[in-house]
Design an enzyme around this catalytic site. Structure first.
Site, short mmCIF file in Angstrom:
data_model
loop_
_atom_site.label_atom_id
_atom_site.label_comp_id
_atom_site.label_asym_id
_atom_site.label_seq_id
_atom_site.Cartn_x
_atom_site.Cartn_y
_atom_site.Cartn_z
N TYR A 40 -2.90 -3.56 -11.25
CA TYR A 40 -3.34 -2.29 -10.67
C TYR A 40 -4.31 -1.65 -11.66
O TYR A 40 -3.96 -1.47 -12.84
CB TYR A 40 -2.13 -1.36 -10.45
CG TYR A 40 -2.56 0.04 -10.07
CD1 TYR A 40 -2.69 0.41 -8.73
CD2 TYR A 40 -2.86 1.00 -11.05
CE1 TYR A 40 -3.11 1.68 -8.38
CE2 TYR A 40 -3.29 2.27 -10.69
CZ TYR A 40 -3.41 2.60 -9.36
OH TYR A 40 -3.84 3.85 -9.01
N GLU B 43 -9.62 3.12 -7.20
CA GLU B 43 -8.46 2.26 -7.39
C GLU B 43 -8.76 0.83 -6.96
O GLU B 43 -9.35 0.62 -5.90
CB GLU B 43 -7.36 2.78 -6.47
CG GLU B 43 -6.01 2.97 -7.09
CD GLU B 43 -5.03 3.53 -6.05
OE1 GLU B 43 -4.42 4.55 -6.36
OE2 GLU B 43 -4.90 2.98 -4.95
#
Ligand code: GDP
Ligand code: MN
Length: 379
Positions: free
Chosen positions: A101, A190
């Site tokens: 992530y 993101e």
């Protein structure tokens, strides 16, 4: 403003991040044509402005053209968390060995862009933050220098302590995300997941970017990224009427002047056990047209059972606002009770004007809120 994955992928690609190719389709036939062009296997991915598409069945691996056809047919039109899928992204499927992530957002407390990254990619970061917060690496970027090479490598090594090559790739990806973030005036960027293939190649295979609405004027070209069909219709109308509006789930419609007072009003509605139906700042004007637009937007919501005006008259005079409300309510067919609290400049004149109407006056904010909740409950 939120943009779709395929649009976010373009932004990341423009800033040098490795992103697989892909195209969007709004039908199974078109998805098949793209898959033939790209070569199998491919992923068919729902393009909706919400996360968790994989879990909802909106991200499918397709080994054959029949798979593409079937999955695209199922996914176009699918509902994911009340978002209708209108387009799918068709992109080559990759062999995933590891998922990370990589994310950044504006941290208002430090006034910096805050990096969050984790070797536990692929799952929602909120979940990691809850279950295993120490698995998230944090770093606040100094705006004077950006993400320096040694900081990027340091973060990369925290994410991948055993492989300097992959650590470098992760660090470099973070630097590019930051460049993209600043260039786009993002509020959030993101990549989840950033992956390494079985051959060790790093790739961004998901992209989420939120653009800062207050900076959109600097990017006139981003207007074409706006997905009008996916916006909440009432929020779109509000934007077009120059009102600052956020739809919520409650039954007390709130019309307030000033963002701070609007927040305080919502707090008080909650405090007295009610549920606000919206946030709305009608701004510092008594312009009846604005009040009419605001009322029209709020009244589209069938859940709204009472309306609460909370107006603080400063430069805006309360009697002007009262005239605006009376004129506006006269133009619309309103079936729900309206509680009005006006305080400040010329409030007596305002109260006198309201006395001859069906509007329910309230002297204090507490009284107004309690009355509105009560009336909403009785409806
Ligand atoms: P999200 O669920 O909305 O975050 O959508 P993602 O784009 O992140 O996809 C969900 C999951 O599908 C990813 O976490 C991967 O595990 C999987 N996935 C996506 N693309 C590929 C791919 O090319 N190959 C494989 N094997 N899995 C993929
Ligand atoms: Mn994802």
């Amino acid at each position: 403003m939120n943009i779709h994955e395929y649009q976010g992928r373009d932004v990341f690609r423009q800033h040098g991040l490795p992103v697989p190719p892909g195209k969007v389709a709004d039908s199974a036939d078109k998805a098949v044509a793209i898959a033939k062009e790209l070569g199998l296997p491919v992923m068919v991915k729902a393009q909706v402005l919400t996360g968790g598409r994989g879990k909802a069945g909106g991200v499918k691996f397709c080994a054959t053209i029949e798979d593409v056809e079937e999955n695209a047919r199922n996914i176009v039109g699918m509902d994911i968390k009340s978002h209708t899928v209108r387009k799918v992204l068709v992109t080559p499927a990759v062999d995933i060995a590891e998922e990370f992530y990589l994310g950044m957002l504006v941290d208002r407390r430090s006034g910096r862009v805050h990096v969050m990254a984790s070797a536990e990619g692929g799952v929602e970061i909120e979940q990691v933050a809850k279950d295993n917060p120490e698995a998230i690496v944090h770093h606040a970027i100094d705006p004077r220098y950006g993400l320096l090479d040694h900081e990027a490598l340091g973060l990369g090594l925290k994410l991948y302590p055993t492989d300097i090559k992959k650590a470098r790739q992760l660090g470099s990806a973070l630097q590019k995300i930051y460049t993209a973030f600043v260039a786009a005036d993002a509020s959030l960027a993101e990549i989840n997941p950033w992956i390494f293939t079985t051959k060790g190649e790093g790739l961004a295979i998901d992209a989420k970017i939120n653009l800062d609405d207050n900076a959109l004027f600097r990017h006139p070209n981003y207007e074409e990224l706006r997905d009008r069909l996916s916006e909440d219709p009432s929020e779109r109308q509000a934007r077009e009427a120059d009102l600052s509006f956020v739809k919520l789930q409650g039954n007390v419609g709130c019309l307030v002047n000033g963002a701070g007072l609007a927040m305080a009003t919502m707090d008080l509605v909650k405090y007295y056990g009610g549920q606000p139906a919206n946030f709305l700042d009608i701004g510092g004007s008594s312009n009846p047209e604005k009040v009419v637009n605001a009322l029209r937007i709020i009244l589209q919501d069938d859940e709204v059972k009472a309306i609460l005006f909370n107006i603080f008259g400063g430069i805006t005079r309360c009697d002007d606002v009262a005239r605006g409300i009376i004129e506006a309510t006269g133009q619309l067919d309103i079936k729900v009770p309206i509680v009005v609290r006006l305080t400040g400049t010329n409030e007596e004149e305002a109260r006198a004007l309201l006395a001859g109407t069906d509007l329910v006056p309230a002297a204090t904010m507490d009284e107004a809120v309690q009355k509105a909740i009560e009336l909403a409950g009785n409806a």
